[in-house]
Design an enzyme around this catalytic site. Sequence first.
Site, PDB file in Angstrom:
ATOM      1  N   HIS A   1      -3.623  15.229 -31.359  1.00 56.12           N
ATOM      2  CA  HIS A   1      -3.697  15.125 -29.899  1.00 56.12           C
ATOM      3  C   HIS A   1      -2.335  15.402 -29.280  1.00 56.12           C
ATOM      4  CE1 HIS A   1      -2.086  10.768 -29.329  1.00 56.12           C
ATOM      5  NE2 HIS A   1      -1.661  11.230 -30.479  1.00 56.12           N
TER       6      HIS A   1
ATOM      7  N   CYS B   1      -3.444  16.671 -22.937  1.00 54.20           N
ATOM      8  CA  CYS B   1      -4.437  16.275 -23.945  1.00 54.20           C
ATOM      9  C   CYS B   1      -5.694  17.140 -23.895  1.00 54.20           C
ATOM     10  CB  CYS B   1      -4.782  14.796 -23.793  1.00 54.20           C
ATOM     11  SG  CYS B   1      -5.670  14.357 -22.276  1.00 54.20           S
TER      12      CYS B   1
ATOM     13  N   HIS C   1      -8.169  10.316 -21.815  1.00 54.25           N
ATOM     14  CA  HIS C   1      -7.430  10.901 -22.941  1.00 54.25           C
ATOM     15  C   HIS C   1      -8.417  11.400 -23.985  1.00 54.25           C
ATOM     16  CE1 HIS C   1      -3.844  11.721 -25.268  1.00 54.25           C
ATOM     17  NE2 HIS C   1      -4.415  11.181 -26.330  1.00 54.25           N
TER      18      HIS C   1
END
Length: 342
Positions: free
Chosen positions: A318, A258, A306
């Site tokens: 993402h 990520c 994240h």
Amino acid sequence: MASHRRPKQPSRARVSVLTAAAATAVALSAQVSAHAAPAQPNKDEVKAQVDKLLEEQEQAAEKYNGAKERADQLHKQADQLQDQIARSQAQMTDLAGGLAAVAADEYRTGGVDPSMQLMLSTDPDKYLAQASSFEQAANTQADTLRSLKDQQRRLDQQKQEAAAVLAELDSSTQALNDAKNQVQEKLKEAQKLLSKLSAADRAAILGGGAAASRSDSRYDLSSLPQPGGYAGVAVNAAMGKRGSAYVWGATGPSTFDCSGLMVWAYKQAGVSLPRTSQSQASVGTGVPLSAAQPGDLVIYYGDAHHVGMYIGNGLVVHAPRTGDVVKVMAVDTLPIKTIRRV
């Protein structure tokens, strides 16, 4: 006449043995049946466990990214200090060699008193000129000695700094290895659970493969705003990697985690971002969701493990997790911690 005898009754011990044997046979039969036809695990339960493990894996992966970034910095710093130490040591050797030569000259000429040398000299003017040179040499020697002492102090300080850096590097390396082991442990546990399911169920839980690539079709990407500047370059770079596999610790160009996707995308725009989502949570300026613009970093979860990139129209791009690919999702799908404008 035939004799009629009453049948002999089995002893109490024999009855107990037979009863125990029957119970054992029933138990063994049940075990065999259970072994021969294991219960199919509940897909929803497995999904909940796998989701938890993969979230923990991503947390460990971001710890690994941070430890690796710090270890790389320390390696570079240690190399620079070692170079400085080597140069300082060479300079000290040169200074010490110069002082040794001057000391040798003094030893050879220092046995006669200067006034006696003047009286014995056949050319007093020449001697006085030489005496002036000797005084200059003495001053130079004193300067060299001071430089040598200063150089020694710098060398000692550099050695102390190098020792501290190497000690921190050892600690960072241990943290790196611990985080890596945690990642591998979580992935192993998740794989063990998934192996009990069919291939279709595994794909459904992980959300990867062709199904993940097609998930963007749920969103209208034709009307996304077209930002300019470095934010526009970063958005286009990230969107161009849809379908690329998530791999923990990866920063492109073909696989990403990520935070690695954010680092790579902004690098294409000439902007350097810190390696981890936790560090990215403090870059730039914080903005509310209502004011989010394409290119903003959206940090998720309380521990900021994240991150995605806002692309407009309430969407982010993402790299989700292991088994999945880079794709688009609604910005509020996960709990938002902060939004940062780079």
